[in-house]
Motif scaffolding. Structure first.
Motif, mmCIF file in Angstrom:
data_model
loop_
_atom_site.group_PDB
_atom_site.id
_atom_site.type_symbol
_atom_site.label_atom_id
_atom_site.label_comp_id
_atom_site.label_asym_id
_atom_site.label_seq_id
_atom_site.Cartn_x
_atom_site.Cartn_y
_atom_site.Cartn_z
ATOM 1 N N VAL A 262 0.842 -1.237 0.011
ATOM 2 C CA VAL A 262 0.010 -0.158 -0.022
ATOM 3 C C VAL A 262 0.838 1.325 0.017
ATOM 4 C CG1 VAL A 262 -1.811 1.384 1.294
ATOM 5 C CG2 VAL A 262 -1.996 -1.054 1.018
ATOM 6 N N ALA A 263 2.006 1.325 0.584
ATOM 7 C CA ALA A 263 2.971 2.497 0.902
ATOM 8 C C ALA A 263 3.386 2.792 -0.644
ATOM 9 C CB ALA A 263 3.964 2.306 1.598
ATOM 10 N N ILE A 264 3.822 1.987 -1.265
ATOM 11 C CA ILE A 264 4.326 2.075 -2.511
ATOM 12 C C ILE A 264 3.155 2.676 -3.627
ATOM 13 C CG2 ILE A 264 5.172 0.833 -4.576
ATOM 14 C CD1 ILE A 264 6.846 -0.850 -2.712
ATOM 15 N N VAL A 265 1.850 2.178 -3.444
ATOM 16 C CA VAL A 265 0.808 2.413 -4.248
ATOM 17 C C VAL A 265 0.523 3.963 -3.955
ATOM 18 C CG1 VAL A 265 -1.548 2.292 -5.071
ATOM 19 C CG2 VAL A 265 -0.102 0.231 -4.830
ATOM 20 N N ASN A 266 0.465 4.364 -2.714
ATOM 21 C CA ASN A 266 0.179 5.505 -2.091
ATOM 22 C C ASN A 266 1.204 6.501 -2.609
ATOM 23 O OD1 ASN A 266 -1.611 7.076 -0.552
ATOM 24 N ND2 ASN A 266 0.087 7.537 0.781
ATOM 25 N N SER A 267 2.389 6.405 -2.447
ATOM 26 C CA SER A 267 3.345 7.232 -2.886
ATOM 27 C C SER A 267 3.351 7.544 -4.381
ATOM 28 C CB SER A 267 4.706 6.690 -2.754
ATOM 29 O OG SER A 267 5.001 6.464 -1.282
ATOM 30 N N PHE A 268 3.039 6.357 -5.304
ATOM 31 C CA PHE A 268 2.883 6.502 -6.569
ATOM 32 C C PHE A 268 2.050 7.337 -6.796
ATOM 33 C CE2 PHE A 268 0.844 5.601 -10.405
ATOM 34 C CZ PHE A 268 1.930 5.245 -11.541
ATOM 35 N N PHE A 269 0.812 7.276 -6.297
ATOM 36 C CA PHE A 269 -0.322 8.040 -6.563
ATOM 37 C C PHE A 269 -0.141 9.529 -6.158
ATOM 38 C CE2 PHE A 269 -4.514 9.950 -5.379
ATOM 39 C CZ PHE A 269 -5.194 9.631 -6.661
ATOM 40 N N VAL A 270 0.372 9.929 -5.134
ATOM 41 C CA VAL A 270 0.730 11.119 -4.540
ATOM 42 C C VAL A 270 1.639 11.756 -5.453
ATOM 43 C CG1 VAL A 270 1.893 12.475 -2.717
ATOM 44 C CG2 VAL A 270 0.205 10.860 -2.077
ATOM 45 N N GLU A 271 2.634 11.059 -5.831
ATOM 46 C CA GLU A 271 3.459 11.693 -7.059
ATOM 47 C C GLU A 271 2.808 12.148 -8.330
ATOM 48 O OE1 GLU A 271 7.280 10.422 -9.715
ATOM 49 O OE2 GLU A 271 7.371 9.976 -7.499
ATOM 50 N N LYS A 272 1.874 11.330 -8.664
ATOM 51 C CA LYS A 272 0.910 11.360 -10.036
ATOM 52 C C LYS A 272 0.207 12.764 -9.848
ATOM 53 C CE LYS A 272 2.302 8.367 -12.954
ATOM 54 N NZ LYS A 272 2.669 8.546 -14.228
ATOM 55 N N PHE A 273 -0.513 12.770 -8.561
ATOM 56 C CA PHE A 273 -1.423 13.786 -8.204
ATOM 57 C C PHE A 273 -0.579 15.285 -8.134
ATOM 58 C CE2 PHE A 273 -4.097 16.355 -5.344
ATOM 59 C CZ PHE A 273 -5.095 16.405 -6.018
ATOM 60 N N GLU A 274 0.543 15.050 -7.684
ATOM 61 C CA GLU A 274 1.101 16.496 -7.542
ATOM 62 C C GLU A 274 1.537 16.927 -8.625
ATOM 63 O OE1 GLU A 274 4.286 15.395 -4.389
ATOM 64 O OE2 GLU A 274 2.773 16.176 -2.759
ATOM 65 N N LEU B 59 -1.202 18.607 -10.180
ATOM 66 C CA LEU B 59 -1.688 19.876 -9.845
ATOM 67 C C LEU B 59 -0.544 20.880 -10.457
ATOM 68 C CD1 LEU B 59 -2.207 19.074 -5.973
ATOM 69 C CD2 LEU B 59 -3.964 19.755 -7.574
ATOM 70 N N LYS B 60 0.657 20.458 -10.313
ATOM 71 C CA LYS B 60 1.750 21.397 -10.773
ATOM 72 C C LYS B 60 1.672 21.869 -12.363
ATOM 73 C CE LYS B 60 6.769 22.050 -10.754
ATOM 74 N NZ LYS B 60 7.845 21.339 -10.750
ATOM 75 N N LEU C 278 -3.205 21.959 -13.317
ATOM 76 C CA LEU C 278 -4.072 23.095 -12.591
ATOM 77 C C LEU C 278 -3.162 24.399 -12.367
ATOM 78 C CD1 LEU C 278 -5.873 20.973 -9.916
ATOM 79 C CD2 LEU C 278 -6.624 21.754 -11.894
ATOM 80 N N LYS C 279 -1.934 24.397 -12.021
ATOM 81 C CA LYS C 279 -1.158 25.628 -11.788
ATOM 82 C C LYS C 279 -0.866 26.207 -13.027
ATOM 83 C CE LYS C 279 2.534 27.275 -9.108
ATOM 84 N NZ LYS C 279 3.858 26.980 -8.166
ATOM 85 N N LYS C 280 -0.235 25.381 -14.126
ATOM 86 C CA LYS C 280 0.232 26.107 -15.369
ATOM 87 C C LYS C 280 -1.102 26.569 -16.179
ATOM 88 C CE LYS C 280 4.936 24.126 -15.212
ATOM 89 N NZ LYS C 280 5.819 23.365 -16.002
ATOM 90 N N SER C 281 -1.737 25.564 -16.520
ATOM 91 C CA SER C 281 -2.924 25.612 -17.740
ATOM 92 C C SER C 281 -3.968 26.529 -17.120
ATOM 93 C CB SER C 281 -3.352 24.254 -17.985
ATOM 94 O OG SER C 281 -2.006 23.510 -18.561
ATOM 95 N N MET C 282 -4.355 26.271 -15.902
ATOM 96 C CA MET C 282 -5.718 26.929 -15.430
ATOM 97 C C MET C 282 -5.321 27.842 -14.489
ATOM 98 S SD MET C 282 -8.242 23.539 -15.147
ATOM 99 C CE MET C 282 -9.693 24.672 -15.262
ATOM 100 N N ASN C 283 -4.038 28.138 -14.079
ATOM 101 C CA ASN C 283 -3.820 29.188 -13.048
ATOM 102 C C ASN C 283 -4.556 29.000 -11.648
ATOM 103 O OD1 ASN C 283 -1.969 31.237 -12.318
ATOM 104 N ND2 ASN C 283 -3.636 33.037 -12.903
ATOM 105 N N ILE C 284 -4.519 27.801 -11.304
ATOM 106 C CA ILE C 284 -5.499 27.443 -10.160
ATOM 107 C C ILE C 284 -4.297 27.332 -9.056
ATOM 108 C CG2 ILE C 284 -6.788 25.713 -8.766
ATOM 109 C CD1 ILE C 284 -8.409 25.461 -11.212
ATOM 110 N N LYS C 285 -4.279 27.960 -8.151
ATOM 111 C CA LYS C 285 -3.257 27.892 -6.952
ATOM 112 C C LYS C 285 -4.009 27.116 -5.477
ATOM 113 C CE LYS C 285 -0.840 32.124 -8.372
ATOM 114 N NZ LYS C 285 -1.443 32.037 -9.617
ATOM 115 N N ALA C 286 -3.079 26.488 -5.271
ATOM 116 C CA ALA C 286 -3.375 25.504 -3.735
ATOM 117 C C ALA C 286 -2.452 26.076 -3.020
ATOM 118 C CB ALA C 286 -3.473 24.036 -4.363
ATOM 119 N N TYR C 287 -2.811 26.108 -1.539
ATOM 120 C CA TYR C 287 -1.823 26.297 -0.564
ATOM 121 C C TYR C 287 -0.525 25.509 -0.389
ATOM 122 C CZ TYR C 287 -3.579 22.832 2.308
ATOM 123 O OH TYR C 287 -3.951 21.583 2.928
ATOM 124 N N TRP C 288 -0.689 24.254 -0.773
ATOM 125 C CA TRP C 288 0.706 23.481 -0.661
ATOM 126 C C TRP C 288 1.474 23.289 -2.110
ATOM 127 C CZ3 TRP C 288 -4.367 21.516 -1.470
ATOM 128 C CH2 TRP C 288 -4.561 20.938 -2.667
#
Length: 88
Positions: free
Chosen positions: A57-69, A72-73, A76-86
């Motif tokens: 589970v830890a490997i799968v979670n790390s993989f998903f978090v990396e893909k999700f980040e 976002l970067k 969401l951030k570059k194309s849509m100019n949406i900013k998130a606090y993290w």
């Protein structure tokens, strides 16, 4: 427009969908060599991915978090100019 309609909203939901990521399959194949077999049926791949993902589970979670980040970067951030606090 905001006075008439209110603030805009953007809502998304996300799922691990771990059985459908070919690059996750490649990572997990280091732990379950049968995943390297290209002759497996889709049901066999699904079952092996499920078992291996549940056991790691830890490997799968790390993989998903990396893909999700990255999503976002890069989207969401570059194309849509949406900013998130993290995001920096």
């Amino acid at each position: 427009m905001i006075n008439n309609l209110g603030l805009p909203a953007f809502f998304e939901t996300f799922s691990y969908a771990e059985n459908y990521w070919s690059d996750l399959r490649q990572i997990l194949s280091n732990l379950e060599p049968r995943l390297k077999n290209t002759n497996l049926t889709s049901n066999e791949v699904h079952d092996l991915m499920e078992k291996t993902a549940n056991a790691n589970v830890a490997i799968v979670n790390s993989f998903f978090v990396e893909k999700f980040e990255a999503y976002l970067k890069e989207f969401l951030k570059k194309s849509m100019n949406i900013k998130a606090y993290w995001l920096t």
